[in-house]
Motif scaffolding. Structure first.
Motif, PDB file in Angstrom:
ATOM      1  N   LEU A 342       0.732  -1.294  -0.311  1.00 37.12           N
ATOM      2  CA  LEU A 342       0.109  -0.299   0.335  1.00 37.12           C
ATOM      3  C   LEU A 342       0.764   1.123   0.010  1.00 37.12           C
ATOM      4  N   MET A 343       0.492   2.062  -1.083  1.00 36.35           N
ATOM      5  CA  MET A 343       1.090   3.570  -0.564  1.00 36.35           C
ATOM      6  C   MET A 343       0.555   4.715   0.025  1.00 36.35           C
ATOM      7  N   ILE A 344       0.556   4.960   0.912  1.00 40.82           N
ATOM      8  CA  ILE A 344       0.447   6.946   0.786  1.00 40.82           C
ATOM      9  C   ILE A 344       0.522   7.884   0.093  1.00 40.82           C
ATOM     10  N   ALA A 358       5.947   8.967  -8.288  1.00 38.65           N
ATOM     11  CA  ALA A 358       5.882   7.434  -7.631  1.00 38.65           C
ATOM     12  C   ALA A 358       4.517   7.272  -7.622  1.00 38.65           C
ATOM     13  N   LEU A 359       3.574   7.557  -6.854  1.00 36.56           N
ATOM     14  CA  LEU A 359       2.232   7.228  -7.092  1.00 36.56           C
ATOM     15  C   LEU A 359       1.645   6.734  -8.344  1.00 36.56           C
ATOM     16  N   LYS A 360       2.393   6.796  -9.638  1.00 30.53           N
ATOM     17  CA  LYS A 360       2.355   5.934 -10.920  1.00 30.53           C
ATOM     18  C   LYS A 360       3.191   4.838 -11.124  1.00 30.53           C
ATOM     19  N   MET A 361       3.852   5.049 -10.378  1.00 28.67           N
ATOM     20  CA  MET A 361       5.158   3.886 -10.887  1.00 28.67           C
ATOM     21  C   MET A 361       5.154   2.956  -9.534  1.00 28.67           C
ATOM     22  N   ALA A 362       4.056   3.003  -8.517  1.00 24.75           N
ATOM     23  CA  ALA A 362       3.239   2.574  -7.618  1.00 24.75           C
ATOM     24  C   ALA A 362       2.498   1.462  -8.468  1.00 24.75           C
ATOM     25  N   LYS A 363       1.224   2.648  -9.284  1.00 24.04           N
ATOM     26  CA  LYS A 363       0.546   1.466 -10.052  1.00 24.04           C
ATOM     27  C   LYS A 363       1.068   0.371 -10.893  1.00 24.04           C
ATOM     28  N   GLU A 364       1.593   0.874 -11.102  1.00 27.08           N
ATOM     29  CA  GLU A 364       2.202   0.468 -12.392  1.00 27.08           C
ATOM     30  C   GLU A 364       2.816  -1.070 -11.955  1.00 27.08           C
ATOM     31  N   ARG A 365       3.443  -1.124 -10.526  1.00 25.07           N
ATOM     32  CA  ARG A 365       4.235  -2.398  -9.885  1.00 25.07           C
ATOM     33  C   ARG A 365       2.805  -3.057  -8.872  1.00 25.07           C
ATOM     34  N   GLY A 366       1.443  -3.069  -9.116  1.00 22.95           N
ATOM     35  CA  GLY A 366       0.528  -3.334  -8.701  1.00 22.95           C
ATOM     36  C   GLY A 366      -0.067  -2.937  -6.991  1.00 22.95           C
ATOM     37  N   ALA A 367       0.226  -2.290  -7.206  1.00 19.82           N
ATOM     38  CA  ALA A 367       0.594  -1.431  -5.349  1.00 19.82           C
ATOM     39  C   ALA A 367      -1.192  -0.714  -5.531  1.00 19.82           C
ATOM     40  N   ARG A 368      -2.003  -0.589  -4.341  1.00 23.36           N
ATOM     41  CA  ARG A 368      -2.514   0.556  -3.858  1.00 23.36           C
ATOM     42  C   ARG A 368      -2.174   1.288  -3.285  1.00 23.36           C
ATOM     43  N   GLU A 383      -6.168  10.184  -9.588  1.00 17.17           N
ATOM     44  CA  GLU A 383      -4.977   8.886 -10.366  1.00 17.17           C
ATOM     45  C   GLU A 383      -5.334   8.174  -8.625  1.00 17.17           C
ATOM     46  N   ALA A 384      -5.438   8.172  -7.964  1.00 16.81           N
ATOM     47  CA  ALA A 384      -5.248   6.972  -6.275  1.00 16.81           C
ATOM     48  C   ALA A 384      -6.281   6.203  -6.970  1.00 16.81           C
ATOM     49  N   ASP A 385      -6.632   5.037  -5.732  1.00 19.67           N
ATOM     50  CA  ASP A 385      -7.468   4.443  -5.352  1.00 19.67           C
ATOM     51  C   ASP A 385      -8.323   4.537  -4.745  1.00 19.67           C
ATOM     52  N   ASP A 386      -8.341   5.277  -3.751  1.00 19.22           N
ATOM     53  CA  ASP A 386      -8.971   5.673  -2.048  1.00 19.22           C
ATOM     54  C   ASP A 386      -8.316   7.109  -2.443  1.00 19.22           C
ATOM     55  N   ILE A 387      -9.186   7.750  -1.854  1.00 21.45           N
ATOM     56  CA  ILE A 387      -8.296   9.444  -0.992  1.00 21.45           C
ATOM     57  C   ILE A 387      -9.444   9.855   0.061  1.00 21.45           C
ATOM     58  N   LEU A 388      -8.424  10.757   0.082  1.00 29.68           N
ATOM     59  CA  LEU A 388      -8.747  11.038   2.544  1.00 29.68           C
ATOM     60  C   LEU A 388      -8.339  12.100   1.897  1.00 29.68           C
ATOM     61  N   TYR A 389      -9.352  13.054   1.229  1.00 31.74           N
ATOM     62  CA  TYR A 389      -9.354  14.482   1.801  1.00 31.74           C
ATOM     63  C   TYR A 389      -9.199  15.008   3.073  1.00 31.74           C
ATOM     64  N   THR A 390      -8.587  16.414   3.547  1.00 34.31           N
ATOM     65  CA  THR A 390      -7.699  16.856   4.093  1.00 34.31           C
ATOM     66  C   THR A 390      -9.096  18.339   4.276  1.00 34.31           C
ATOM     67  N   TRP A 391      -9.986  18.473   5.055  1.00 32.31           N
ATOM     68  CA  TRP A 391     -10.775  19.907   4.979  1.00 32.31           C
ATOM     69  C   TRP A 391     -10.328  21.057   5.391  1.00 32.31           C
ATOM     70  N   ALA A 392      -9.060  21.766   4.779  1.00 33.19           N
ATOM     71  CA  ALA A 392      -8.479  22.594   5.279  1.00 33.19           C
ATOM     72  C   ALA A 392      -8.959  23.794   5.207  1.00 33.19           C
TER      73      ALA A 392
END
Length: 608
Positions: A342-344, A358-368, A383-392
């Motif tokens: 898992l990449m955050i 880094a995000l694109k590399m992780a996805k190319e290699r099968g990471a979530r 582009e991410a599989d999941d999102i956690l928004y920060t409401w700043a």
């Protein structure tokens, strides 16, 4: 954090709404729109992007009318687009609404309204409001808005107009700012005072659950049960620039003081004592979490420091190995990534070039990939599989403050969610942690009370050209962020070290008068940290210490102690960073630097 305006009077509404929105565009710039009443009913114009896009549309196709509402958007629910832009209307377009805030229970309301035959066009939480008002409308707009807001959970400042009542504008606030501008035969509503300053300096400052009704006869304010309230007129003496900054000298200080609300908004609906952790846009299952063999947290600058805290808390609570990496280095070291990785990625803008690579590399290699970002519809969010928004909300100052603390809240939220799913923490302990998190906004507010004493500290050390920050555990992560803040805006050379590394080299830099800031907020590590502090004092250092209330014994070693409110050790980074932000701010002021726009820096680094 969006901006809303409203006008009721004798002049054309559109130019006044645009002018008001131009003073609020710093609150959001994803889209802008207006709704204006005339003999044809409610006329809506809205455009994705900057306010200039809406201006151009209105120049090409003007809308006449003397009553209207307007909005400039910072996207929360739904990506930036024309259809997600405000104002939003009910099905037949007879009721229009602008809204600043977050409706936490909008999905529940939306599903209920759909059973009543209502349909929806946008992805926003706001669209439930005009439809809910429509459901309760029986010929009295104020009564319908009152009934509708009884069903809303969350924060809101709302402006409402209705084709069937063209001589009325209704507004209400709850946990989101709203003021009323009082003119000669005309009146205004706005999120902030700057929007009305060119027209009037007399305003009403509204409290929660106060309703505004504007008619040709003037303004009336109502509380519960339509009981009229007498409000005192506030006369504004600030200039327009100061008003835009909420009376603060700089955006950075304004944003430092907005942190309690930003923390509360980011936790809203997610961390609720007595309920499971709710991460709305993360769909990873318990089975997928249990299969994870490694988590990478990848980020740059301040976001990287939030990631360091994330490593501590995810490993401690969820018992999953975590590596935290600087994004610009990550993809060049051929990291080990597979489908159980898992990449955050953490990025305020969601557009940081190295982080996206880094995000694109992780996805190319099968990471979530989970993206933690402050901007809806950003590249990272898309582009991410999941999102956690920060409401700043929008952060104008280059040096990050409220974006950072909301990233910390995101790290804690993910860690608690994983621990809850895996069963790695006793449920009673988890409940205690949720309760403690719910107190963080008030504890951050209390920490801000040290502002004056920290200013005095800054005055005493302003001539120094070197500073060092020490800490153990999560205090080391805070030390790194504190050091970065000092570098960024006061141009003082500063370094952060893990306290245990002192004798492995850095102590050679200590001489008479050297400024050393020691973070000593961890109860389990307090004695060791104080021991390290005494080592540098013995070599002539001038020490400033940060500790939790109750650890008064630290005053025996140094007279320069900043105490923060008592908080569970796990969550001290959220509170301990506050005096450090203030120290960097006041050092910058004392040294005559440009606080909001430090040299050589940009808010978002979008090239490698």
């Amino acid at each position: 954090m969006c901006g809303i305006v409203g006008y009721f009077g004798k002049r054309e509404a559109a130019p006044l709404l645009i002018e008001g929105l131009s003073k609020l565009e710093y609150r959001g710039y994803d889209s802008a729109g207006v709704a204006i009443l005339n003999e044809n009913g409610v006329n809506v114009a809205k455009r994705k992007g900057r306010l200039a896009n809406l201006e151009a549309a209105l120049e090409e196709s003007p809308i006449e009318g003397y009553v209207g509402i307007g909005h400039t958007r910072w996207a929360t629910h739904g990506s930036p687009s024309d259809v997600n832009s405000h104002p939003h209307t009910n099905g037949d377009g007879t009721i229009a609404v602008v809204h600043n805030g977050i409706i936490e229970n909008y999905i529940k309301i939306k599903e209920w309204l759909m059973t009543k035959g209502y349909t929806f066009k946008s992805e926003t939480d706001t669209e439930v409001i005009p439809n809910l008002v429509d459901y309760y409308y029986k010929g009295d707009l104020l009564n319908a808005v009152m009934e509708a807001t009884e069903k809303l959970e969350g924060s809101y400042a709302i402006g409402v107009i209705c084709k069937n009542e063209p001589d009325r504008l209704v507004a209400v606030r709850n946990e989101s700012p709203l003021i009323v501008g009082l003119g000669d035969g005309e009146n205004f509503i706005a999120s902030d005072i700057p929007a009305v300053l060119n027209q009037t300096r007399d305003v009403y400052l509204l409290e929660n659950k106060e309703f505004v009704v504007m008619t040709k006869d003037g303004v009336k304010i109502y509380g519960d049960f339509e009981k009229e309230i007498e409000k005192e007129v506030f006369h504004v003496t600030w200039n327009a620039d100061a008003a835009e900054k909420g009376g603060y000298e700089h955006f950075m200080m304004k944003e430092i003081h907005e942190q309690p609300k930003a923390i509360k908004d980011t936790m809203a609906g997610r961390i609720v004592p007595g309920h499971p952790v709710n991460i709305d846009d993360i769909h990873i299952t318990k089975e997928q979490i249990e299969k994870l063999n490694k988590v990478y947290i990848v980020a740059c600058g301040t976001a990287y420091h939030a990631g360091v805290v994330g490593k501590y808390v995810i490993e401690k609570l969820a018992r999953i190995p975590v590596e935290v990496d600087i994004a610009s280095e990550f993809r060049y070291r051929d990291p080990i990534i597979d489908q159980n990785t898992l990449m955050i990625v953490v990025s305020q803008s969601g557009e940081t070039a190295d982080t996206l690579a880094a995000l694109k590399m992780a996805k190319e290699r099968g990471a979530r990939v989970i993206a933690v970002t402050n901007v809806v519809g950003s590249s990272a969010a898309r582009e991410a599989d999941d999102i956690l928004y920060t409401w700043a909300g929008p952060e104008i100052a280059v040096a990050s403050t409220k974006a950072y603390v909301t990233q910390l809240i995101a790290m804690y939220t993910i860690a608690l969610f994983f621990a809850e799913q895996k069963g790695t923490v006793d449920p009673h302990d988890l409940e205690d942690m949720k309760k403690e998190m719910s107190t963080l906004p008030e504890k951050v507010e209390a920490a801000l009370a040290s502002e004056e004493s920290i200013h005095e500290l800054a005055k005493r050390i302003k001539e120094h050209t070197d500073m060092f920050f020490l800490g153990r555990g999560t205090d080391y992560a805070v030390a790194m962020e504190a050091s970065l803040k000092v570098k960024e805006i006061s141009y003082v050379h500063s370094e952060a070290y893990a306290s245990g590394e002192l004798k492995h080299g850095p102590i050679a830099l200590i001489e008479d008068g050297t400024i050393v800031v020691t973070l000593a907020t961890q109860n389990d590590l307090f004695d060791k940290t104080v021991s390290n502090m005494k080592e540098v004092i013995a070599r002539g250092a001038n020490v400033i210490a940060v500790a939790q209330e109750g650890h008064t014994e630290i005053e025996k070693s140094t007279e320069n102690v900043v105490f923060i409110p008592k908080v569970m050790d796990l969550f001290t980074p959220v509170v301990a960073i506050i005096p450090m932000q203030l120290l960097s701010y006041y050092l910058s002021i004392e040294k005559g630097c440009d606080v909001d726009k430090p040299r050589n820096l940009a808010k978002s680094v979008t090239v490698e």
